[in-house]
Design an enzyme around this catalytic site. Structure first.
Site, PDB file in Angstrom:
ATOM      1  N   GLY A  96       0.797  -1.217   0.000  1.00 26.79           N
ATOM      2  CA  GLY A  96       0.000   0.000   0.000  1.00 26.79           C
ATOM      3  C   GLY A  96       0.835   1.274   0.000  1.00 26.79           C
ATOM      4  O   GLY A  96       1.878   1.366  -0.650  1.00 26.79           O
ATOM      5  N   ASP A 123       5.012  -5.425  14.830  1.00 28.46           N
ATOM      6  CA  ASP A 123       3.632  -4.998  15.062  1.00 28.46           C
ATOM      7  C   ASP A 123       3.715  -3.741  15.913  1.00 28.46           C
ATOM      8  O   ASP A 123       4.100  -3.801  17.077  1.00 28.46           O
ATOM      9  CB  ASP A 123       2.870  -6.113  15.789  1.00 28.46           C
ATOM     10  CG  ASP A 123       1.422  -5.770  16.069  1.00 28.46           C
ATOM     11  OD1 ASP A 123       1.070  -4.564  16.036  1.00 28.46           O
ATOM     12  OD2 ASP A 123       0.638  -6.697  16.363  1.00 28.46           O
ATOM     13  N   VAL A 124       3.381  -2.593  15.336  1.00 28.81           N
ATOM     14  CA  VAL A 124       3.592  -1.333  16.047  1.00 28.81           C
ATOM     15  C   VAL A 124       2.754  -1.212  17.314  1.00 28.81           C
ATOM     16  O   VAL A 124       3.058  -0.393  18.182  1.00 28.81           O
ATOM     17  CB  VAL A 124       3.339  -0.120  15.129  1.00 28.81           C
ATOM     18  CG1 VAL A 124       4.325  -0.099  13.974  1.00 28.81           C
ATOM     19  CG2 VAL A 124       1.906  -0.082  14.634  1.00 28.81           C
ATOM     20  N   TYR A 174     -12.284   3.993  13.435  1.00 28.81           N
ATOM     21  CA  TYR A 174     -11.250   4.685  12.665  1.00 28.81           C
ATOM     22  C   TYR A 174     -11.212   6.165  13.015  1.00 28.81           C
ATOM     23  O   TYR A 174     -10.144   6.732  13.260  1.00 28.81           O
ATOM     24  CB  TYR A 174     -11.505   4.492  11.177  1.00 28.81           C
ATOM     25  CG  TYR A 174     -10.329   4.872  10.311  1.00 28.81           C
ATOM     26  CD1 TYR A 174      -9.178   4.086  10.296  1.00 28.81           C
ATOM     27  CD2 TYR A 174     -10.372   6.010   9.505  1.00 28.81           C
ATOM     28  CE1 TYR A 174      -8.093   4.431   9.493  1.00 28.81           C
ATOM     29  CE2 TYR A 174      -9.291   6.354   8.705  1.00 28.81           C
ATOM     30  CZ  TYR A 174      -8.150   5.560   8.706  1.00 28.81           C
ATOM     31  OH  TYR A 174      -7.073   5.902   7.919  1.00 28.81           O
ATOM     32  N   LYS A 231      -8.006   7.911  14.897  1.00 27.80           N
ATOM     33  CA  LYS A 231      -7.239   8.945  14.205  1.00 27.80           C
ATOM     34  C   LYS A 231      -7.326  10.284  14.934  1.00 27.80           C
ATOM     35  O   LYS A 231      -6.370  11.077  14.911  1.00 27.80           O
ATOM     36  CB  LYS A 231      -7.727   9.084  12.761  1.00 27.80           C
ATOM     37  CG  LYS A 231      -7.295   7.934  11.861  1.00 27.80           C
ATOM     38  CD  LYS A 231      -5.771   7.839  11.747  1.00 27.80           C
ATOM     39  CE  LYS A 231      -5.348   6.781  10.748  1.00 27.80           C
ATOM     40  NZ  LYS A 231      -3.882   6.709  10.583  1.00 27.80           N
ATOM     41  N   VAL A 283      -6.638   6.601  -0.993  1.00 28.01           N
ATOM     42  CA  VAL A 283      -5.542   5.976  -1.719  1.00 28.01           C
ATOM     43  C   VAL A 283      -5.999   4.609  -2.220  1.00 28.01           C
ATOM     44  O   VAL A 283      -6.646   3.846  -1.487  1.00 28.01           O
ATOM     45  CB  VAL A 283      -4.305   5.821  -0.811  1.00 28.01           C
ATOM     46  CG1 VAL A 283      -3.111   5.322  -1.622  1.00 28.01           C
ATOM     47  CG2 VAL A 283      -3.973   7.142  -0.129  1.00 28.01           C
ATOM     48  N   ALA A 284      -5.653   4.280  -3.441  1.00 29.26           N
ATOM     49  CA  ALA A 284      -6.053   3.000  -4.039  1.00 29.26           C
ATOM     50  C   ALA A 284      -5.214   1.866  -3.454  1.00 29.26           C
ATOM     51  O   ALA A 284      -4.177   1.485  -3.996  1.00 29.26           O
ATOM     52  CB  ALA A 284      -5.887   3.056  -5.545  1.00 29.26           C
ATOM     53  N   THR A 285      -5.676   1.345  -2.321  1.00 30.07           N
ATOM     54  CA  THR A 285      -5.003   0.238  -1.642  1.00 30.07           C
ATOM     55  C   THR A 285      -6.043  -0.809  -1.265  1.00 30.07           C
ATOM     56  O   THR A 285      -7.240  -0.638  -1.502  1.00 30.07           O
ATOM     57  CB  THR A 285      -4.296   0.725  -0.368  1.00 30.07           C
ATOM     58  OG1 THR A 285      -5.296   1.182   0.576  1.00 30.07           O
ATOM     59  CG2 THR A 285      -3.336   1.864  -0.660  1.00 30.07           C
TER      60      THR A 285
END
Length: 219
Positions: free
Chosen positions: A12, A51-52, A142, A146, A175-177
């Site tokens: 991505g 893994d953050v 989300y 954020k 974004v195209a992901t």
């Protein structure tokens, strides 16, 4: 040589950020949970199993990277789960907080000592985290995660000011992901736009929120 660290680098937008910086001949350090043929082909310094949301995993990566000073640190790793008020999975909301808000905090704490004066710490945020700009609701996990990340940006800008580190939140747009089902602007194009904004940031921009074209966004 500019040294850049990117989290969530295996696919991505993260992968495109690695590619964009590699094209500038920067030294790129890539942190990711799993490797991929695409990231291996770019041959950056690759650290997998990161893994953050796990502070211990991030600390191990920081130790492996060593004491090389960083010019740019991009907290890109993130997750998104669709939801609304009547169909809410609290466990999914919690996971988004762990990755999107606590993840960047873990990375910032581990790598802040390696940020040279004048370095840039970038949190890839989202307009969905803006309280002032919310006119549609939904996406509870989300949006909330954020918004919390945005507060992290504001706090870090204050705490890292004496070290002359510029901290900013950037909204990449759609974004195209895989996260968006392939809809939106190509990740490579967005990455190039973000690099242009990052390069132009000044100390006066620290603690602020910008779109991929440099337009200021409301918190």
């Amino acid at each position: 040589m500019t040294t850049v660290l990117v989290t969530g680098a295996e696919r991505g937008l993260g992968l495109s950020l690695v590619r964009a910086y590699a094209d500038t001949a920067a030294r790129v350090i890539a942190l990711c949970r799993e490797t991929s043929p695409a990231i291996e082909a770019l041959a950056p310094e690759l650290h997998t199993g990161v893994d953050v949301s796990k502070a211990a995993a991030v600390a191990r990566a920081a130790a492996a990277v060593g004491d090389e000073p960083l010019d740019v640190l991009i907290n890109n790793a993130g997750v998104m789960s669709d939801d609304d008020f009547r169909d809410l999975d609290v466990a999914a909301v919690r996971q988004q907080f762990e990755v999107n808000a606590l993840g960047p905090l873990n990375v910032a704490r581990a790598f802040a000592p390696r940020l040279r004066r004048g370095a840039r710490l970038i949190n890839i945020s989202s307009r969905l985290g803006s309280i002032a700009d919310n006119e549609s609701g939904g996406d509870y996990g989300y949006r909330m995660s954020k918004a919390a990340q945005n507060m992290l940006t504001a706090n870090l800008a204050l705490d890292l000011k004496e070290a002359d580190v510029i901290v900013a939140a950037l909204h990449p747009g759609i974004v195209a992901t895989a996260m968006t089902g392939g809809k939106g602007t190509s990740a490579d194009e967005v990455a190039r736009d973000l690099l242009a904004v990052i390069e132009k940031l000044t100390p006066e921009d620290s603690g602020r929120f910008y779109a991929k074209d440099g337009t200021p966004l409301p918190w």
